[in-house]
Design an enzyme around this catalytic site. Sequence first.
Site, short mmCIF file in Angstrom:
data_model
loop_
_atom_site.label_atom_id
_atom_site.label_comp_id
_atom_site.label_asym_id
_atom_site.label_seq_id
_atom_site.Cartn_x
_atom_site.Cartn_y
_atom_site.Cartn_z
N THR A 186 0.87 -1.12 0.11
CA THR A 186 -0.14 0.05 0.04
C THR A 186 0.79 1.24 0.05
O THR A 186 1.81 1.23 0.36
CB THR A 186 -0.83 -0.08 1.28
OG1 THR A 186 -1.82 -1.00 1.19
CG2 THR A 186 -1.55 1.23 1.52
N ARG A 214 -14.62 -6.49 0.30
CA ARG A 214 -13.86 -6.14 1.51
C ARG A 214 -13.12 -4.89 1.45
O ARG A 214 -12.74 -4.57 0.50
CB ARG A 214 -12.70 -7.30 1.73
CG ARG A 214 -11.81 -6.99 3.04
CD ARG A 214 -10.57 -6.30 2.65
NE ARG A 214 -9.67 -6.46 3.76
CZ ARG A 214 -8.57 -5.77 3.83
NH1 ARG A 214 -8.37 -4.91 2.86
NH2 ARG A 214 -7.87 -5.54 4.96
N1 ASP Z 1 -3.93 -1.56 5.02
C1 ASP Z 1 -4.11 -2.20 3.76
C2 ASP Z 1 -5.57 -2.99 3.73
O1 ASP Z 1 -5.50 -3.84 4.88
C3 ASP Z 1 -3.09 -3.31 3.39
C4 ASP Z 1 -1.55 -2.75 3.31
O2 ASP Z 1 -1.28 -1.63 4.07
O3 ASP Z 1 -0.81 -3.11 2.58
O4 ASP Z 1 -6.18 -3.18 2.73
#
Ligand code: ASP
Length: 320
Positions: A186, A214
């Site tokens: 992310t 989701r």
């Molecule tokens: N926080 C993000 C999610 O749960 C994933 C990530 O930070 O890589 O969608």
Amino acid sequence: MPFTLLIHGGAGNITPAIMNAEQEEQYREGLRDALNSGYEILKNGGSSVDAVAAAISTMEDNTLFNAGKGSVFTKKGQNEMDAAIMDGSNLAAGAIAGVRNIKNPIVLAREVMLHSGHVFLSGNGAAEFALSQGIEMAPDAYFFNKSRYDQWLEIRDTNYTQLDHKGDNLKGATAPLPNPGHKFGTVGAVAVDMHGNLAAGTSTGGMTNKRFGRIGDSPVIGAGTYANNNTCAISCTGHGELFLRAVVAYDVSCLMEYRGLSIQDACNIVIKEKLVKLGGEGGLIAVDAQGNYDFCFNSAGMYRGMRNSEGKELVAFYGL
Ligand code: ASP
């Protein structure tokens, strides 16, 4: 006034053991490109909102990162992206969840903030709004990425939900996760501009093999993204379900506002104490209106970078 920009490209099991020199260079370059695009805006007197959007768009266009073009695949073999942006000067916010075929989700989130009259749009409603505002779309082929697709193929027939940069599995898993070595992530940015205004933004493809529909913490104001001129600007990355339950970004802001803690103390309590107790792994980037900042994570590493008006610049991946 001095200005500062921080970015992240995901936190997780990021160690020298999983990176070769060429990969390190690619990430360094990817993070520097993002820092430069946001820094140019801040240097020219632009707003922190625009700088954050520019830095994030640059990472969304880079397949190294799990956002925009490099987004991971859902259980249905599609990309569904989440993003949010917040303006700390007036607490305006815009967020989108579960969007497909949007080239730069952060641009759409900013458009929601500025022109929708709402804060949070999802799915078809967000897509319809994007069309009406002339937001740039891209075909499925644009988002196809072989390594992310292979990552999904390995687990699509299981109940695994894989955090892009951890090789994690969630409840419902019935066997050891194959190939737990992929670590990407992310993206997010926080900034304070020369007018003293804060902004935060986060953009993600979520988790590989995530259930259709989701939504993680990234687009949820107060969980993965938050900005308030009186306290701080925060962008999180990590296991979204836990960040949602811990309301991480707003909790940091509250500790500063109600307990008068420094940005570092507030981040440490939330990430290294409260989140750990809950079983949550990941990290965040944070900056306040004076340019004090923190990179805080409880995972092995976090792709991260900072550039400020005092000529300080850094890019790092691993733990301290
Ligand atoms: N926080 C993000 C999610 O749960 C994933 C990530 O930070 O890589 O969608």
